[in-house]
Design an enzyme around this catalytic site. Sequence first.
Site, mmCIF file in Angstrom:
data_model
loop_
_atom_site.group_PDB
_atom_site.id
_atom_site.type_symbol
_atom_site.label_atom_id
_atom_site.label_comp_id
_atom_site.label_asym_id
_atom_site.label_seq_id
_atom_site.Cartn_x
_atom_site.Cartn_y
_atom_site.Cartn_z
ATOM 1 N N ASP A 290 2.799 1.619 -1.011
ATOM 2 C CA ASP A 290 1.805 2.375 -1.688
ATOM 3 C C ASP A 290 2.354 3.119 -2.612
ATOM 4 O O ASP A 290 3.450 3.466 -2.879
ATOM 5 C CB ASP A 290 1.092 3.561 -0.658
ATOM 6 N N TYR A 464 -4.209 5.084 -3.161
ATOM 7 C CA TYR A 464 -5.195 4.003 -2.505
ATOM 8 C C TYR A 464 -4.599 2.848 -3.171
ATOM 9 O O TYR A 464 -5.293 1.847 -3.457
ATOM 10 C CB TYR A 464 -6.380 4.362 -2.726
ATOM 11 N N HIS A 465 -3.210 2.511 -3.002
ATOM 12 C CA HIS A 465 -2.670 1.143 -3.436
ATOM 13 C C HIS A 465 -1.663 0.402 -2.289
ATOM 14 O O HIS A 465 -0.757 -0.141 -2.595
ATOM 15 C CB HIS A 465 -1.780 1.309 -4.962
ATOM 16 N N PRO A 466 -2.256 0.314 -0.894
ATOM 17 C CA PRO A 466 -1.397 -0.175 -0.115
ATOM 18 C C PRO A 466 -1.242 -1.546 -0.293
ATOM 19 O O PRO A 466 -2.372 -2.313 -0.593
ATOM 20 C CB PRO A 466 -2.387 0.060 1.154
#
Length: 549
Positions: A290, A464-466
Amino acid sequence: MEADFVIVGAGSAGCALAHRLSGAGASVLVVEHGGTDAGPFIQMPAALSYPMNMARYDWGYRSEPEPHLGGRRLACPRGKVIGGSSSINGMVYVRGHAMDFDHWAESGADGWSFADVLPYFRRMESWHDGGHGGDPGWRGTDGPLHVTRGPRDNPLFAAFVEAGRQAGYEVTGDYNGEKQEGFGPMEQTVWKGRRWSAANAYLRPALKRDNCGLVRGLAERVLFAEGRATGVRLADGRDIRARREVVLAASSINSPKILMLSGIGPAAHLAEHGIGVVADRPGVGTNLQDHLELYIQMAASQPITLYKHWNLAGKAMIGAQWLFTKTGLGASNQFESAGFIRSRAGVAYPDIQFHFLPIAVRYDGQTAAEGHGFQAHVGPMRSPSRGAVTLRSARAGDDPVIRFNYMSTEQDWEDFRTCIRLTRELFTQPAFAPYIRHEIQPGAAVQSDAELNAFIAEHAESAYHPCGTCRMGRRDDPMAVVGPEGRVIGVDRLRVADSSVFPRITNGNLNAPSIMVGEKMSDHLLGRDPLPRANDRPWLHPERESAQR
């Protein structure tokens, strides 16, 4: 219910798959647990902080207590609505750097180098520069996904780019074109004043065809017969049959969860939950990555920020203007200037990203107590920390266990301290002199490594970039989950196509590369030759080995 292809998840990649597969004549059923995206909370760009905080649209996932962040549990929003996370995200459009994709190919994702993926970025885009320059030859003009730029009317947007130039960095007219490195206009998936999600771009046109349908329900597991995926079972007991293939496009959190519930994953972990092993793939759920970020906030000396609208009357005016005309402040995500820089000499391409915002506010919509202010969101792009998604139970309705393991290496802390110091330096440039009163956050007193570390531990938030939990690789790689065409290793007729297949996180926001994965995987599913490779050469800083800027 039966179709050629069953796609689980109507998110960024799933919508693109549905559009391309049904457009080629195949029958498609898309399974989505969430509901409609109608209404102003999702469609109005400036309202972006609402849907990602609403249980109606968000799965509401949280990480386990993060050991290196004081035991904090961080929010991990994922879209539970048609369009998936493209319906609740910040609408920022970043392809990623060319070298990200070359690294994918070097890691075993054969056929996913920059030369391979650039044609798919072009195919998916309808790019509009808005009179702000750019690289037309690097962009697409007739794809389903509209990509635009905000009006950049607020003088702070220009000040941010000019401050970057004054600090000695590059300026770029198009970070999605030849030259990512530098400061310039930021791009957004907004069209005619509305959020241009994957649902609007891809799914709605697909659903107008007779051969594409949407099924509302929670996918419980993939069904198998003799090692072949034959369909999907929903939590209410319905079965959906796939004549050709099942495709998981359920996010980097839910795709590995569904694989494990289906018997594909680390054998010992499946046994703990009484799940029979269909394929022992130890990499399922691992490699979780992330981006973390901080907000460096400044108090403004002039009342030119968005704070003047941050009251009931102001929001009502913006909302009314947007509702009736789709124009005004409501028609932009307000992220209209960006920066991509390298943290130090010897780094080949940018590893720090900035989003600039002309108000001091958090993602949950809470403004800074100071009133008028502005902020730069900043964070390192390539953290070495890795986490995992595992099962909490064998029940489809239970949330998975999400452990990001943020900030687990000394490099993470060093990189974040560098981010803060370089951002502060930007705000001391002459371009900001007319606008700055003082630093709100972290605050001028926070200077030493120890003080900065304490601030990071308390305030770092997920961007919020998993991604990365079903990574692509070669078949002989024991930790790879899917091959380069998305096929799950060890079974037949099952693929994964979403951000979980990323071998390593890309440089920037993940919506664009997630859609690109759906575009490219659709050709693999259809058995088509990939689009011809591109010959374009990206710009790299000529003094990158010896200079930071």
